[in-house]
Every structure is written in C-alpha cells, then in structure tokens.
Write a protein that holds these residues in place. Structure first.
Motif, PDB file in Angstrom:
ATOM      1  N   GLY A 112       1.691   7.157  -6.604  1.00 38.72           N
ATOM      2  CA  GLY A 112       0.520   7.939  -6.957  1.00 38.72           C
ATOM      3  C   GLY A 112      -0.559   7.127  -7.661  1.00 38.72           C
ATOM      4  N   TRP A 113      -0.526   5.820  -7.503  1.00 38.35           N
ATOM      5  CA  TRP A 113      -1.506   4.950  -8.151  1.00 38.35           C
ATOM      6  C   TRP A 113      -2.686   4.710  -7.220  1.00 38.35           C
ATOM      7  CZ3 TRP A 113       2.325   0.526  -9.783  1.00 38.35           C
ATOM      8  CH2 TRP A 113       3.177   0.993 -10.778  1.00 38.35           C
ATOM      9  N   THR A 114      -3.873   4.703  -7.791  1.00 39.36           N
ATOM     10  CA  THR A 114      -5.053   4.286  -7.043  1.00 39.36           C
ATOM     11  C   THR A 114      -5.073   2.760  -7.026  1.00 39.36           C
ATOM     12  OG1 THR A 114      -6.457   4.158  -9.005  1.00 39.36           O
ATOM     13  CG2 THR A 114      -6.366   6.295  -7.838  1.00 39.36           C
ATOM     14  N   GLN A 115      -5.912   2.206  -6.185  1.00 41.74           N
ATOM     15  CA  GLN A 115      -6.057   0.747  -6.171  1.00 41.74           C
ATOM     16  C   GLN A 115      -6.564   0.249  -7.515  1.00 41.74           C
ATOM     17  OE1 GLN A 115      -8.604   0.353  -2.732  1.00 41.74           O
ATOM     18  NE2 GLN A 115      -6.872  -0.251  -1.430  1.00 41.74           N
ATOM     19  N   GLU A 151      -3.687  -5.560   0.425  1.00 46.01           N
ATOM     20  CA  GLU A 151      -3.214  -4.470   1.281  1.00 46.01           C
ATOM     21  C   GLU A 151      -3.686  -4.627   2.723  1.00 46.01           C
ATOM     22  OE1 GLU A 151      -4.222  -0.775  -0.633  1.00 46.01           O
ATOM     23  OE2 GLU A 151      -2.659  -1.039  -2.146  1.00 46.01           O
ATOM     24  N   ARG A 203       0.829  -1.210   0.000  1.00 51.45           N
ATOM     25  CA  ARG A 203       0.000   0.000   0.000  1.00 51.45           C
ATOM     26  C   ARG A 203       0.862   1.257   0.000  1.00 51.45           C
ATOM     27  NH1 ARG A 203      -3.510   0.946   5.067  1.00 51.45           N
ATOM     28  NH2 ARG A 203      -1.524   1.727   5.772  1.00 51.45           N
ATOM     29  N   ASP A 204       1.901   1.272   0.850  1.00 51.44           N
ATOM     30  CA  ASP A 204       2.785   2.436   0.939  1.00 51.44           C
ATOM     31  C   ASP A 204       3.478   2.704  -0.398  1.00 51.44           C
ATOM     32  OD1 ASP A 204       4.260   4.510   2.503  1.00 51.44           O
ATOM     33  OD2 ASP A 204       5.965   3.217   1.994  1.00 51.44           O
ATOM     34  N   GLN A 205       3.996   1.665  -1.018  1.00 48.15           N
ATOM     35  CA  GLN A 205       4.708   1.835  -2.285  1.00 48.15           C
ATOM     36  C   GLN A 205       3.748   2.267  -3.395  1.00 48.15           C
ATOM     37  OE1 GLN A 205       7.769   1.988  -0.703  1.00 48.15           O
ATOM     38  NE2 GLN A 205       8.378   1.412  -2.747  1.00 48.15           N
ATOM     39  N   ARG A 206       2.551   1.700  -3.423  1.00 49.48           N
ATOM     40  CA  ARG A 206       1.549   2.090  -4.427  1.00 49.48           C
ATOM     41  C   ARG A 206       1.226   3.573  -4.289  1.00 49.48           C
ATOM     42  NH1 ARG A 206      -3.510   3.208  -3.838  1.00 49.48           N
ATOM     43  NH2 ARG A 206      -3.790   2.136  -1.852  1.00 49.48           N
ATOM     44  N   LYS A 207       1.021   4.023  -3.060  1.00 43.98           N
ATOM     45  CA  LYS A 207       0.706   5.432  -2.831  1.00 43.98           C
ATOM     46  C   LYS A 207       1.879   6.334  -3.200  1.00 43.98           C
ATOM     47  CE  LYS A 207      -2.946   5.007   0.597  1.00 43.98           C
ATOM     48  NZ  LYS A 207      -3.369   5.386   1.957  1.00 43.98           N
ATOM     49  N   GLN A 208       3.112   5.869  -2.933  1.00 41.60           N
ATOM     50  CA  GLN A 208       4.291   6.649  -3.309  1.00 41.60           C
ATOM     51  C   GLN A 208       4.338   6.881  -4.821  1.00 41.60           C
ATOM     52  OE1 GLN A 208       6.966   8.147  -1.663  1.00 41.60           O
ATOM     53  NE2 GLN A 208       5.699   7.884   0.158  1.00 41.60           N
TER      54      GLN A 208
END
Length: 113
Positions: free
Chosen positions: A28-31, A49, A21-26
């Motif tokens: 800037g990707w949505t789920q 996640e 989750r942290d890396q995805r947000k870094q």
C-alpha cells in the motif's frame, strides 16, 4: 493484507522492476513513500520499476530488503551455449509434422441428437 509466498525466476531488470512495483503496491505504499523509506528520489523508484538496467545494485538490494523480498540464487550446471534452434535444418527423421499428429489423433465431432 495477506502474506504471499511464491518462487519467481528473474532474468531481466524489467522483471525485477515489476516484482518491486507489485510488492510495493501490496504494502500500500506510493512511490513517494517508498522513495523516502529508501532515501532516494521518486524518479529513481519510477526508473527502477520500469527496469532501468543501470540501477545501482546496492540500492536495488536495499529496495528488495525494505520490501522484505529475500533473494535466493540457484546455480545450475551449464548444459551448453544457448543458441536459437532452427528445426527446419534438422534431418527429416528429427522433424515433427504437427498436422499429421493432429489428423491421426483427432476424432470427428459428432452432434448429439
């Protein structure tokens, strides 16, 4: 966006989920975007996640690779079985009295005038 490098010890599916989750947000990707990149449903990403323990290892590895998160495994020698330790059962010579240590090392506070 800056590149972050760090070491992390992961022991549970929940910790893998938090890392993903942290890396995805870094990035800037949505789920939804992440799910499309992986070819899975958004629900699968949500469950991953959240630390779903039964997630397919192949898909988890695909997710980590998509996020450019390499896996490094350190195999450490086993010292012995893990078990809870109850220090109250230790012989008196092995017990630590924290109260006495604090009393012996404390210096009374002196107010400055």
């Amino acid at each position: 966006m800056t590149v972050r490098e760090f070491l992390m010890q992961i022991r549970t599916p929940k910790e893998i989920g938090l890392l993903i989750r942290d890396q995805r947000k870094q990035l800037g990707w949505t789920q939804e975007v992440f799910a499309k990149r992986l070819g899975v449903s958004r629900l699968w990403v949500v469950q991953l996640e959240q630390g779903k323990a039964t997630a397919q290892i192949g898909l988890v590895m695909r997710a980590l690779n998509e996020l450019d998160v390499p896996i490094q495994v350190d195999v450490l020698p086993k010292i012995g079985p893990r078990r809870a330790v109850d220090y109250r059962d230790s012989p008196p010579s092995m017990q630590i009295d924290l109260d006495s240590i604090i009393r012996e090392t404390s210096v009374p506070y002196k107010f400055k005038s």
